[in-house]
Design a protein around this motif. Sequence first.
Motif, PDB file in Angstrom:
ATOM      1  N   PHE A   1       0.817  -1.215   0.000  1.00  0.00           N
ATOM      2  CA  PHE A   1       0.000   0.000   0.000  1.00  0.00           C
ATOM      3  C   PHE A   1       0.851   1.266   0.000  1.00  0.00           C
ATOM      4  N   LEU A   2       0.373   2.270  -0.705  1.00  0.00           N
ATOM      5  CA  LEU A   2       0.877   3.630  -0.514  1.00  0.00           C
ATOM      6  C   LEU A   2      -0.275   4.410   0.113  1.00  0.00           C
ATOM      7  N   TYR A   3       0.031   5.607   0.572  1.00  0.00           N
ATOM      8  CA  TYR A   3      -0.997   6.359   1.289  1.00  0.00           C
ATOM      9  C   TYR A   3      -1.169   7.739   0.681  1.00  0.00           C
ATOM     10  N   VAL A   4      -2.402   8.201   0.726  1.00  0.00           N
ATOM     11  CA  VAL A   4      -2.766   9.518   0.200  1.00  0.00           C
ATOM     12  C   VAL A   4      -3.348  10.301   1.372  1.00  0.00           C
ATOM     13  N   ARG A   5      -3.032  11.585   1.439  1.00  0.00           N
ATOM     14  CA  ARG A   5      -3.675  12.401   2.477  1.00  0.00           C
ATOM     15  C   ARG A   5      -5.165  12.431   2.205  1.00  0.00           C
ATOM     16  N   SER A   6      -5.981  12.316   3.238  1.00  0.00           N
ATOM     17  CA  SER A   6      -7.427  12.244   2.949  1.00  0.00           C
ATOM     18  C   SER A   6      -7.912  13.524   2.265  1.00  0.00           C
ATOM     19  N   GLY A   7      -7.192  14.645   2.481  1.00  0.00           N
ATOM     20  CA  GLY A   7      -7.562  15.898   1.802  1.00  0.00           C
ATOM     21  C   GLY A   7      -7.374  15.825   0.296  1.00  0.00           C
ATOM     22  N   ASP A   8      -6.540  14.891  -0.164  1.00  0.00           N
ATOM     23  CA  ASP A   8      -6.309  14.748  -1.612  1.00  0.00           C
ATOM     24  C   ASP A   8      -7.263  13.744  -2.255  1.00  0.00           C
ATOM     25  N   MET A   9      -8.095  13.125  -1.427  1.00  0.00           N
ATOM     26  CA  MET A   9      -8.938  12.052  -1.960  1.00  0.00           C
ATOM     27  C   MET A   9      -9.946  12.548  -2.992  1.00  0.00           C
ATOM     28  N   ASP A  10     -10.386  13.797  -2.849  1.00  0.00           N
ATOM     29  CA  ASP A  10     -11.355  14.308  -3.830  1.00  0.00           C
ATOM     30  C   ASP A  10     -10.757  14.304  -5.239  1.00  0.00           C
ATOM     31  N   ILE A  11      -9.488  14.764  -5.315  1.00  0.00           N
ATOM     32  CA  ILE A  11      -8.817  14.806  -6.626  1.00  0.00           C
ATOM     33  C   ILE A  11      -8.677  13.377  -7.166  1.00  0.00           C
ATOM     34  N   LEU A  12      -8.239  12.494  -6.277  1.00  0.00           N
ATOM     35  CA  LEU A  12      -8.020  11.108  -6.694  1.00  0.00           C
ATOM     36  C   LEU A  12      -9.331  10.450  -7.146  1.00  0.00           C
ATOM     37  N   ASN A  13     -10.370  10.628  -6.323  1.00  0.00           N
ATOM     38  CA  ASN A  13     -11.655  10.002  -6.660  1.00  0.00           C
ATOM     39  C   ASN A  13     -12.199  10.516  -7.980  1.00  0.00           C
ATOM     40  N   GLU A  14     -12.133  11.833  -8.163  1.00  0.00           N
ATOM     41  CA  GLU A  14     -12.674  12.413  -9.388  1.00  0.00           C
ATOM     42  C   GLU A  14     -11.921  11.853 -10.597  1.00  0.00           C
ATOM     43  N   PHE A  15     -10.605  11.817 -10.471  1.00  0.00           N
ATOM     44  CA  PHE A  15      -9.784  11.317 -11.578  1.00  0.00           C
ATOM     45  C   PHE A  15     -10.131   9.858 -11.880  1.00  0.00           C
ATOM     46  N   MET A  16     -10.146   9.042 -10.824  1.00  0.00           N
ATOM     47  CA  MET A  16     -10.377   7.612 -11.030  1.00  0.00           C
ATOM     48  C   MET A  16     -11.769   7.363 -11.609  1.00  0.00           C
ATOM     49  N   GLU A  17     -12.748   8.047 -11.048  1.00  0.00           N
ATOM     50  CA  GLU A  17     -14.124   7.794 -11.505  1.00  0.00           C
ATOM     51  C   GLU A  17     -14.333   8.285 -12.936  1.00  0.00           C
ATOM     52  N   ASN A  18     -13.692   9.419 -13.283  1.00  0.00           N
ATOM     53  CA  ASN A  18     -13.835   9.928 -14.650  1.00  0.00           C
ATOM     54  C   ASN A  18     -13.127   9.048 -15.672  1.00  0.00           C
ATOM     55  N   ASN A  19     -12.075   8.362 -15.212  1.00  0.00           N
ATOM     56  CA  ASN A  19     -11.280   7.577 -16.167  1.00  0.00           C
ATOM     57  C   ASN A  19     -11.549   6.082 -16.107  1.00  0.00           C
ATOM     58  N   LEU A  20     -12.532   5.725 -15.284  1.00  0.00           N
ATOM     59  CA  LEU A  20     -12.762   4.301 -15.048  1.00  0.00           C
ATOM     60  C   LEU A  20     -13.133   3.542 -16.327  1.00  0.00           C
ATOM     61  N   THR A  21     -14.044   4.106 -17.097  1.00  0.00           N
ATOM     62  CA  THR A  21     -14.484   3.420 -18.324  1.00  0.00           C
ATOM     63  C   THR A  21     -13.276   3.153 -19.214  1.00  0.00           C
ATOM     64  N   GLU A  22     -12.456   4.200 -19.360  1.00  0.00           N
ATOM     65  CA  GLU A  22     -11.277   4.092 -20.213  1.00  0.00           C
ATOM     66  C   GLU A  22     -10.281   3.056 -19.660  1.00  0.00           C
ATOM     67  N   MET A  23     -10.072   3.102 -18.335  1.00  0.00           N
ATOM     68  CA  MET A  23      -9.099   2.178 -17.742  1.00  0.00           C
ATOM     69  C   MET A  23      -9.552   0.732 -17.880  1.00  0.00           C
ATOM     70  N   LEU A  24     -10.860   0.514 -17.687  1.00  0.00           N
ATOM     71  CA  LEU A  24     -11.366  -0.866 -17.754  1.00  0.00           C
ATOM     72  C   LEU A  24     -11.365  -1.395 -19.186  1.00  0.00           C
ATOM     73  N   ALA A  25     -11.278  -0.469 -20.154  1.00  0.00           N
ATOM     74  CA  ALA A  25     -11.268  -0.904 -21.561  1.00  0.00           C
ATOM     75  C   ALA A  25      -9.844  -1.107 -22.088  1.00  0.00           C
ATOM     76  N   ARG A  26      -8.842  -0.746 -21.287  1.00  0.00           N
ATOM     77  CA  ARG A  26      -7.457  -0.828 -21.792  1.00  0.00           C
ATOM     78  C   ARG A  26      -7.011  -2.274 -21.993  1.00  0.00           C
ATOM     79  N   ASN A  27      -6.338  -2.516 -23.120  1.00  0.00           N
ATOM     80  CA  ASN A  27      -5.879  -3.881 -23.408  1.00  0.00           C
ATOM     81  C   ASN A  27      -4.592  -4.234 -22.672  1.00  0.00           C
ATOM     82  N   ASP A  28      -3.850  -3.194 -22.268  1.00  0.00           N
ATOM     83  CA  ASP A  28      -2.550  -3.475 -21.638  1.00  0.00           C
ATOM     84  C   ASP A  28      -2.674  -3.742 -20.140  1.00  0.00           C
ATOM     85  N   LEU A  29      -3.883  -3.658 -19.578  1.00  0.00           N
ATOM     86  CA  LEU A  29      -4.054  -3.950 -18.154  1.00  0.00           C
ATOM     87  C   LEU A  29      -4.639  -5.344 -17.990  1.00  0.00           C
TER      88      LEU A  29
END
Length: 320
Positions: free
Chosen positions: A58-86
Amino acid sequence: MSKDRYWRAISIDSISPECFPNVALYLRSGGNYVLYKDPDRMFTIEDHLRLERSRTEFLYVRSGDMDILNEFMENNLTEMLARNDLSSTAKGRILYQTSVNCVIDMFESPETAANLLRCRNMVQHIMQHVATDSHALESLKTVISHNFYIFAHAVQVAALSLLVHEKLFELAPDEMVDVGIGSLIHDYGMTFISSDVLEKNDALSGIEYYIVKQHTQKGYEYLKRCGNYSGVVLNIVRYHHERYDGNGYPTGLKGGDIPRSGQVTAICDVYSALIMDRAHRKARSHADAIKVMREDSKNGAFNPDLFEHFVAIINERQPA
Ligand SMILES: [Fe+2]
């Protein structure tokens, strides 16, 4: 509460190199948090390999940064799940990590419409993932640190329950989403229970067990007052600890009187709890968990037909 509440654990397997937002990442070392990557530097494949070599989970993120992380992950989820290299496992871990982050926010503020909307989107991703990826259940076990057991467990119950509902019943899409939301927040009432009781490693006393059992009714009452949860969601929250023989709680409903979504969640809840590592005991194997549950089922815990259907569905998803 400890300073750990200011940090969120992120499984390194869910950090996709070259596809991670500009947030600082920290290592936990001897109870302290040490900067690993500053916000401007990219997380690379070399980072991943280095951390893997040093067996860092595990790595750790400050909980104050979680909004940025969540927004990024949720916005890119469709794209990430469609990637062939993962790999399928990497995709599963990204999805479950992102879902857990969403559930944490739901538990903090279930009355917020934006959180509910995020949760709906997340359920749709989980639904699609479990329906299309036969390895979807495998990556659920190890992704989240113990501190976040309750949220990881919630995501696992949602994935299992969606799979069972998809295989056995014909639900309208909206109802499926409600099954997912209900499963994600089935233990919401735990937020009303003192952490002294919840974090206790020894057996609970009679009074403590009585207090824990109140989570079903308390969660149900609170979410009902929020006004934006459907009957399916509320049924799951309220009835997931009822037993088929009528000896469950909070109402003691029996057999077919227990709403079906409650019956399914009861089975998925116990299975998930058994196959995950806990602070006080190791995870059981799939076969062991089924053995224990079959005995429980014979003793009246579950709807026996439903239980055997569940076993057939989950057996099919076990690695060869
Ligand atoms: Fe529960």
